[in-house]
Motif scaffolding. Structure first.
Motif, mmCIF file in Angstrom:
data_model
loop_
_atom_site.group_PDB
_atom_site.id
_atom_site.type_symbol
_atom_site.label_atom_id
_atom_site.label_comp_id
_atom_site.label_asym_id
_atom_site.label_seq_id
_atom_site.Cartn_x
_atom_site.Cartn_y
_atom_site.Cartn_z
ATOM 1 N N SER A 49 0.845 -1.188 0.000
ATOM 2 C CA SER A 49 0.000 0.000 0.000
ATOM 3 C C SER A 49 0.878 1.235 0.000
ATOM 4 C CB SER A 49 -0.908 -0.002 1.244
ATOM 5 O OG SER A 49 -1.784 1.114 1.231
ATOM 6 N N ILE A 51 0.630 5.862 0.257
ATOM 7 C CA ILE A 51 -0.195 7.023 0.565
ATOM 8 C C ILE A 51 0.558 8.284 0.155
ATOM 9 C CG2 ILE A 51 0.665 7.150 2.947
ATOM 10 C CD1 ILE A 51 -2.234 7.964 3.759
ATOM 11 N N THR A 58 -4.515 7.065 -1.989
ATOM 12 C CA THR A 58 -3.977 5.804 -1.489
ATOM 13 C C THR A 58 -4.122 4.728 -2.561
ATOM 14 O OG1 THR A 58 -6.104 5.189 -0.505
ATOM 15 C CG2 THR A 58 -4.541 6.335 0.917
ATOM 16 N N SER A 71 -3.073 4.966 6.456
ATOM 17 C CA SER A 71 -3.394 6.331 6.858
ATOM 18 C C SER A 71 -2.128 6.990 7.377
ATOM 19 C CB SER A 71 -4.486 6.338 7.930
ATOM 20 O OG SER A 71 -4.043 5.664 9.101
#
Length: 124
Positions: A49, A51, A58, A71
């Protein structure tokens, strides 16, 4: 001096949850993207992932979509990876990485600085 420290790994049963943290210091953290990667035994490291600097964008690997959430809290210089519905195939060392070139994505090539990793083991 830039320092990246991952934490939050451990042993969890299938279906369980963990939250990984990536604390970055010595760096203007809020200007740059952050990625989470993982490497399982005998496999290549893969992007999990990422961000953007603001947190507004994202992306996730297909294998974790709907289960993991990334996050960031720029005030705390920290990025989180909430991992739910964990599966045995999620077992790996998880790495956090950041960059200073205004890049973004799930490729290792986008990132310049890496942490030491935290072990996640999903097993009954």
């Amino acid at each position: 001096q830039l320092q990246i420290v991952e934490s939050g790994g451990g042993l969890v049963q299938p279906g369980g949850s963990l939250r990984l943290s990536c604390a970055v210091s010595g760096f203007t953290f809020n200007y740059y993207a952050v990625g989470w990667f993982r490497q399982a035994p005998g496999k290549e490291r893969e992007g999990v992932s990422c961000i953007s600097s603001t947190g507004h964008t994202t992306d996730y690997a297909d294998s974790v979509k709907g289960r993991f959430t990334i996050s960031r809290d720029n005030a705390k210089n920290t990025v989180y990876l909430q991992m739910n519905s964990l599966k045995p195939e999620d077992t790996a060392v998880y790495y956090c990485a950041t960059e200073q070139r205004g890049r973004y994505g799930l490729s290792e090539n986008e990132y310049d600085y890496w942490g030491q990793g935290t072990q996640v083991t999903v097993s009954s």
